[in-house]
Design an enzyme around this catalytic site. Structure first.
Site, PDB file in Angstrom:
ATOM      1  N   HIS A 285       0.817  -1.221   0.000  1.00 19.75           N
ATOM      2  CA  HIS A 285       0.000   0.000   0.000  1.00 19.75           C
ATOM      3  C   HIS A 285       0.850   1.270   0.000  1.00 19.75           C
ATOM      4  O   HIS A 285       1.904   1.345   0.629  1.00 19.75           O
ATOM      5  CB  HIS A 285      -1.045   0.005   1.112  1.00 19.75           C
ATOM      6  CG  HIS A 285      -0.529   0.029   2.510  1.00 19.75           C
ATOM      7  ND1 HIS A 285      -0.216   1.188   3.160  1.00 19.75           N
ATOM      8  CD2 HIS A 285      -0.293  -0.978   3.388  1.00 19.75           C
ATOM      9  CE1 HIS A 285       0.182   0.897   4.401  1.00 19.75           C
ATOM     10  NE2 HIS A 285       0.158  -0.399   4.563  1.00 19.75           N
ATOM     11  N   GLU A 330      -5.141   2.134   2.658  1.00 21.98           N
ATOM     12  CA  GLU A 330      -5.204   0.870   3.393  1.00 21.98           C
ATOM     13  C   GLU A 330      -5.397   1.131   4.879  1.00 21.98           C
ATOM     14  O   GLU A 330      -6.191   0.464   5.544  1.00 21.98           O
ATOM     15  CB  GLU A 330      -3.905   0.072   3.149  1.00 21.98           C
ATOM     16  CG  GLU A 330      -3.898  -1.347   3.748  1.00 21.98           C
ATOM     17  CD  GLU A 330      -3.380  -1.419   5.184  1.00 21.98           C
ATOM     18  OE1 GLU A 330      -3.543  -2.470   5.804  1.00 21.98           O
ATOM     19  OE2 GLU A 330      -2.839  -0.403   5.687  1.00 21.98           O
ATOM     20  N   GLU A 331      -4.651   2.117   5.394  1.00 22.86           N
ATOM     21  CA  GLU A 331      -4.562   2.283   6.845  1.00 22.86           C
ATOM     22  C   GLU A 331      -5.901   2.620   7.489  1.00 22.86           C
ATOM     23  O   GLU A 331      -6.109   2.343   8.663  1.00 22.86           O
ATOM     24  CB  GLU A 331      -3.539   3.376   7.196  1.00 22.86           C
ATOM     25  CG  GLU A 331      -2.089   3.000   6.883  1.00 22.86           C
ATOM     26  CD  GLU A 331      -1.565   1.871   7.761  1.00 22.86           C
ATOM     27  OE1 GLU A 331      -2.313   1.324   8.580  1.00 22.86           O
ATOM     28  OE2 GLU A 331      -0.382   1.532   7.604  1.00 22.86           O
ATOM     29  N   HIS A 428       3.201   2.297  12.885  1.00 25.61           N
ATOM     30  CA  HIS A 428       2.278   3.415  13.130  1.00 25.61           C
ATOM     31  C   HIS A 428       2.851   4.471  14.070  1.00 25.61           C
ATOM     32  O   HIS A 428       2.091   5.243  14.660  1.00 25.61           O
ATOM     33  CB  HIS A 428       0.928   2.921  13.678  1.00 25.61           C
ATOM     34  CG  HIS A 428       0.157   2.064  12.723  1.00 25.61           C
ATOM     35  ND1 HIS A 428      -1.112   1.582  12.991  1.00 25.61           N
ATOM     36  CD2 HIS A 428       0.457   1.600  11.486  1.00 25.61           C
ATOM     37  CE1 HIS A 428      -1.535   0.855  11.978  1.00 25.61           C
ATOM     38  NE2 HIS A 428      -0.608   0.846  11.045  1.00 25.61           N
TER      39      HIS A 428
END
Lengths: 470, 470
Positions: A285, A330-331, A428
């Site tokens: 991604h 995506e996240e 993250h």
């Protein structure tokens, strides 16, 4: 640029690759079960520079690429230019709309009994406090189960703190269960009347770098401020609570939802010799969380899969078309995977494969194919074995993030698993930056993907049918 | 506190102490050159809990303790209560005034060619940008020498970036030369007309945690914004500059000087049997930088020295008085050391010893004593040897931070050097938190200090005269 500027390479303190990555593996003295061409391409890929070039370029020239942001749009332009320059065919963008969440600012402090600031980051879709912030008593829970069991009367109007710890695991398997605190904890706290929720970061490090991540408001739960504390700050709150005095926290969060934005998937192809055959889909991604530059999550993933596809392309036309997808958004909820599934559901796919677990050494090969296709996995496994990769798990386990949505169409999946032992130290966080990518391990990844594609994109065997993923 | 709360210990991922800290070392089967009582006290100290209790308490119940702040004042109250409760005599505070610098907020971003935020922290005494911030071109230098050599015309109105790297060293010796970039780089940049200066953090880690620290404006240099970039951000700026395009940075810094505040030294004593003899001074500093909770810098230092003095006190009255000093405002310029020197210059001191280099294992014993006193060092070295500590360096090398000011009176110094290999990963960052202190290594520190005091505070030999430190 001043005088005296010197080129310097990033120091690599963490990692050395015990595996001697540049040793020629397919010595004529070693008989191999893998097709000779796949072995040759695999070994050549151990000198790959393209994956590094893409990872370095994307993280330097774009940096953070939050879903729906202007930076993600710039990243799509960057990707299109790069994929065209590399010689891929049919390079294009497929756009879609996503809800846009603004992080804004977040700060917090212990007001009493021991005044001091806390380090934290808002979770995706977090609500805000309003400009004046809020001040409330803290109530602590050591697990999601304890929060679930709590009487709403003990929570109403308070700030909930959940501090379940996550441990490192090579396969990252703790992320599923422990990550539920992030995914559904905020909704549960909201439904019980909490003013806000602070969770211990879903991560395995001990740095003042909180781990953000997505969560949705379930079953009509009203948005409240939902934030992750850096692990040392969660330790600190535990110690403060253990003193037994009431703990008051002040919180100021300006996060908010901000309408719809455009996101998109960037798609490129290596056309196969037989366009009538189902195609191979590989990718990762393009978007990232905004705190770091998304080096391990997931610039490396698009870089590894693209570099491998480029090597297959340059070696001569493969039997099947290889489609490379750099998924968008995506996240925040696999929006790229869903959009791809909806737009390509009529198309036949040979298999799907995704790289979205960093760039540390690949150690395992997994499959989700028809039992009848298991013999066809043997030459792939043989081509991977010299890289220290073994076939593992049970057939049916292989999946991915974006491709989990496409699997709902009933398409086989092959998976190459990176060592995830330190992945959740960085995941993250602001610390997801280029220096965390080890060039030698990145090359081992490219070699593995090249070996797999060299076999599987030239295999006329069907890997399906497989049942649609639930 | 919710239901289901469980006690849990901080995970110790980084460190295990190869040295078996709780093994009884003074077996009757091993003949030793150290006085038997010092060996007994040393070995008992390997089970010490007091140093942990002080480090945990100060970092939890006070947290950050910036020089001159309200938190530093609360820390003095905390220290007085703790030292009295421990049974020390003559517990008191000696106050003094310090200039107060407010950190405010700092943010920066690359505006062109690759828009993205940067992570940084203002250095002590940094100027501000005004509320609108400033935007200017970046000019990069790979060393302080390159900045010193630069033509002011190439700098005027620009933002200077200096990116010299620091390497880890057991004795921390790179901090002296590399740290000059922080100490005098801002003044040089200002004098050459720079709008602001960004330095690579004076640190050895690869986290998004910038290293703050003190600097003064030399020779009438006008304050300008002076900030440290986290090391990954310095890497990023290097890569961006290497692309060869002009780089524009936007900066907003609200740091400012804010008058005078009260700081102070907290002092406690173990009265000796012979009050006419010169006294022993041990200690560390109570203040900390504000980004972390000052666990390794320097809660551990006051904790280690206090725990050792307490053990000597509890074992029976020593020959000489031991004075424990928790210095104030060390971080902004050794104010506590200077104040102590001025207020106690008529008093006779046997020797000074300071712990201000974290809490990792002590590996070296150093001295600054009269040559005639070197034989008196032998029983100290003998008492330390079973802890894996060797006498090293040349006589005259031993010093410290606050005590370097007191050494100007011509007083001997003994020094116990912690392993500093990872000290500058954490130093002056948000990451200086309790989880970075390993309880087993902390105990080895207490054992070493106890052994040293057991010998040296009971030694009637003079360790001087030594010349005043320049």
């Amino acid at each position: 640029m001043g005088s005296g500027w010197l080129a310097s390479n990033p120091m690599k303190k963490f990692l050395t690759l015990a595996f001697a990555a540049t040793t020629a593996l397919s010595s004529p003295l070693l008989a191999q079960a893998a097709p000779p061409e796949s072995a040759r391409l695999r070994d050549a890929a151990l000198t790959d520079d393209l994956a590094w070039e893409i990872t370095e370029g994307l993280t330097t020239e774009i940096g953070p690429r939050k879903a729906g942001s202007d930076a993600e749009a710039r990243a799509r332009d960057w990707a299109v230019a790069k994929l065209k320059a590399l010689g891929f065919a049919n390079v294009r963008v497929e756009t879609f709309e996503v809800p846009y969440w603004e992080r804004g600012d977040a700060s917090a402090e212990i007001v009493a009994p021991f005044p001091q600031p806390l380090t934290l980051a808002a979770l995706g879709n977090s609500g805000g406090t309003g400009p004046k912030g809020l001040k409330a008593e803290l109530v602590g829970f050591d697990s999601l189960a304890a929060l679930e069991a709590a009487d709403p009367a003990s929570i109403k109007g308070k700030i909930v703190f959940v501090t379940h710890r996550m441990a490192a695991a090579q396969d990252g398997s703790h992320y599923g269960p422990v990550g539920q605190i992030r995914r559904i904890g905020p909704s549960i706290a909201s439904q019980k009347g909490a003013a806000a929720i602070l969770i211990r970061s879903i991560g395995t490090d001990e740095h003042r770098n909180p781990h953000t991540g997505s969560q949705d408001w379930k079953d009509g739960a009203a948005p409240i401020p939902a934030l992750a504390l850096a692990n040392p700050d969660a330790d600190q709150l535990e110690r403060v609570l253990k003193r037994g005095q009431p703990v008051t926290i002040a919180l100021r969060v300006t996060a908010k939802m901000a309408g719809k934005r455009t996101s998109g998937n960037v798609i490129a192809e290596v056309p196969g010799r037989d366009p009538s055959l189902p195609i191979v889909l590989v990718g990762g991604h393009l978007d990232s969380w905004d705190q770091g530059t998304g080096a391990i999550d997931d610039a490396a993933g698009v870089a590894i899969t693209t570099a491998a596809a480029k090597r297959i392309m340059d070696a001569g036309q493969p039997l099947r078309t290889i489609r490379v997808v750099w998924f968008g958004s995506e996240e925040i909820g696999l929006f790229g995977g869903v959009d791809y599934r909806e737009k390509h559901k009529e198309e036949k796919h040979h298999f799907l494969a995704e790289s979205d677990f960093g760039a540390d050494r690949i150690w395992r090969f997994q499959t989700s194919v028809a039992d009848a296709a298991l013999p066809a996995m043997k030459p792939i496994a043989a081509a991977l074995a010299p890289l220290g990769i073994v076939q593992g798990g049970k057939n049916g386990d292989a999946s991915g993030s974006d491709i989990s949505e496409i699997q709902k169409l009933g398409i086989p999946v092959l998976a190459l698993s990176q060592d995830g032992t330190r992945y959740f130290d960085l995941h993250h966080t602001p610390d997801d930056t280029l220096d965390k990518v080890d060039p030698a391990q990145l090359r081992q990844n490219v070699a593995a993907w090249t070996a797999m594609l060299a076999v599987a994109a030239n295999d006329s065997t069907d890997y399906g049918p497989v049942p649609p993923r639930k």
